[in-house]
Design an enzyme around this catalytic site. Structure first.
Site, mmCIF file in Angstrom:
data_model
loop_
_atom_site.group_PDB
_atom_site.id
_atom_site.type_symbol
_atom_site.label_atom_id
_atom_site.label_comp_id
_atom_site.label_asym_id
_atom_site.label_seq_id
_atom_site.Cartn_x
_atom_site.Cartn_y
_atom_site.Cartn_z
ATOM 1 C CG HIS A 71 -0.671 0.407 2.200
ATOM 2 N ND1 HIS A 71 0.611 1.467 3.141
ATOM 3 C CD2 HIS A 71 -0.259 -0.787 3.644
ATOM 4 C CE1 HIS A 71 1.025 0.982 4.014
ATOM 5 N NE2 HIS A 71 0.518 -0.103 4.152
ATOM 6 C CB CYS A 118 2.453 -3.490 5.019
ATOM 7 S SG CYS A 118 0.267 -3.920 5.441
#
Length: 378
Positions: free
Chosen positions: A268, A286
């Protein structure tokens, strides 16, 4: 008789054979032989509480016909249905790593899984070898030996309508899907260099700096798949048991998220860590990239595109996402409820649409008993 009935028969000295099935009104039922010739399968679930007549005709080398007929009545509509669904949708295009994911509303009992697996058909154009793998009683996946070839056409039939699942439960309906595979688009993330290399059809199209999980929350290394894409999501640490107002808590609106694991690892946009990207790991697990790179990447990828992460402090947990590619082919096939054929010729033993043909032999034709029942393999 279950409405998932098949017509099974054997012949000797037959040049060819043919199956016809009609309902009580004499209306024909379309169907086809399994590709392995073991039985004839209707193209759709049979009706409940209905009488059917099956005829099998065998032609000998002399051109003479031998035939047998059998009548049977399907069972009344049961009370216990289990839903059947697939993560793939009609007319959608997926990445080369996309498994065929099938979910059942109730667990399929262990002693029924082989019979259920025999009713799950995947046909690919071009033909590619593949196998089913049971993750648990309510989820089974199918993947090819290697990534799907770019441009592959998939035709899927989950012939589960009226099929016994065990414990008085039956498949609610058949499910059919026609989908296709796009370009080979692969993202490889290397913790040693803290970069992502993006390839399309094995040619590098872009590289970008990344920041992965910090030592207290390392990213997983392994072979993952893009499972979910959204233009934005709220990331809230309280959903993982970390209060938002704690030292490590957060609630942030995140742009261009692409989910890789059920545990919450994504690729992301992270404009707050641009200064760290390519240098150090600061995320909660992430893969952080810049807003511009995340925007570009999100508009290139498809559900099912492979993501390979290398060199982090922890490995990928089996089942934490669509982890089908994180095991070797030899290990993956062990998850099937069926023995592997000696010489597999295609993705699965689906209906071929062709008559059952055998080599012409001398002697009278013999036609063994006609069976109208699901065939169980143990």
């Amino acid at each position: 008789m279950p409405t998932s009935a098949e017509i099974a028969f054997t012949t000797e000295n037959a040049r060819s054979s043919m199956v016809t099935l009609t309902d009580a009104a004499g209306a024909p039922v379309d169907g086809a032989m399994r590709s392995d010739g073991s039985s004839w399968i209707p193209n759709a679930q049979l009706k409940y509480s209905t009488r059917y007549t099956a005829k099998v005709a065998a032609i000998g080398a002399d051109g003479k016909e031998t035939a047998k007929t059998v009548t049977f009545t399907t069972m009344d509509r049961p009370g216990g249905f289990a839903s059947v669904s697939s993560q793939l949708g009609d007319d959608r295009v997926y990445g080369v790593g996309m498994p065929v994911v099938v979910n059942f509303g109730r667990d399929v009992h262990q002693d029924h899984r082989a019979n259920v697996e025999k009713r799950l058909f995947v046909a690919s154009e071009p033909v590619q070898e593949g196998v089913w793998h049971w993750f648990n009683g309510h989820e089974v996946h199918y993947r090819p030996r290697e990534y799907w070839k770019a441009g592959t056409k998939l035709s899927i039939r989950l012939a589960t309508g009226g099929l016994p699942f065990g414990g008085g439960s039956y498949g609610a309906a058949d499910v059919t899907v026609r989908a296709s595979i796009g370009d080979k688009f692969v993202m490889t993330i290397d913790n040693a260099t803290k970069t992502m290399s993006v390839t399309r059809n094995d040619q590098v199209v872009k590289t970008m700096p990344v920041s992965l999980g910090k030592p207290s929350a390392p990213s997983s290394s392994g072979n993952m798949i893009v499972m979910v894409k959204n233009e934005w999501e709220w990331f809230d640490s309280s959903s993982y048991g970390v209060p938002v107002d704690s030292t490590d808590g957060y609630r942030t609106r995140v742009s261009w998220p692409q989910r890789l694991t059920w545990g919450g690892q994504y690729i992301h946009a992270a404009p707050w860590s641009v200064g760290d990207q390519g240098r150090r790991n600061v995320s909660h697990g992430c893969t952080n990239i810049s807003m511009g790179n995340a925007d570009w990447l999100w508009h290139q990828t498809r559900i099912g595109d492979p993501v390979i992460v290398k060199g982090t402090e922890r490995g990928l947990d089996w089942g934490d996402g669509w982890t089908d590619w994180n095991r070797s082919w030899e290990e993956y096939v062990k998850g099937s409820a069926l023995p592997r054929p000696a010489n597999p010729t295609g993705p699965s033993a689906g209906p071929s649409g062709a008559p059952s043909d055998g080599s012409a032999q001398t002697g009278p034709v013999r036609l063994a008993a006609v069976l109208a029942a699901p065939r169980r393999t143990w």
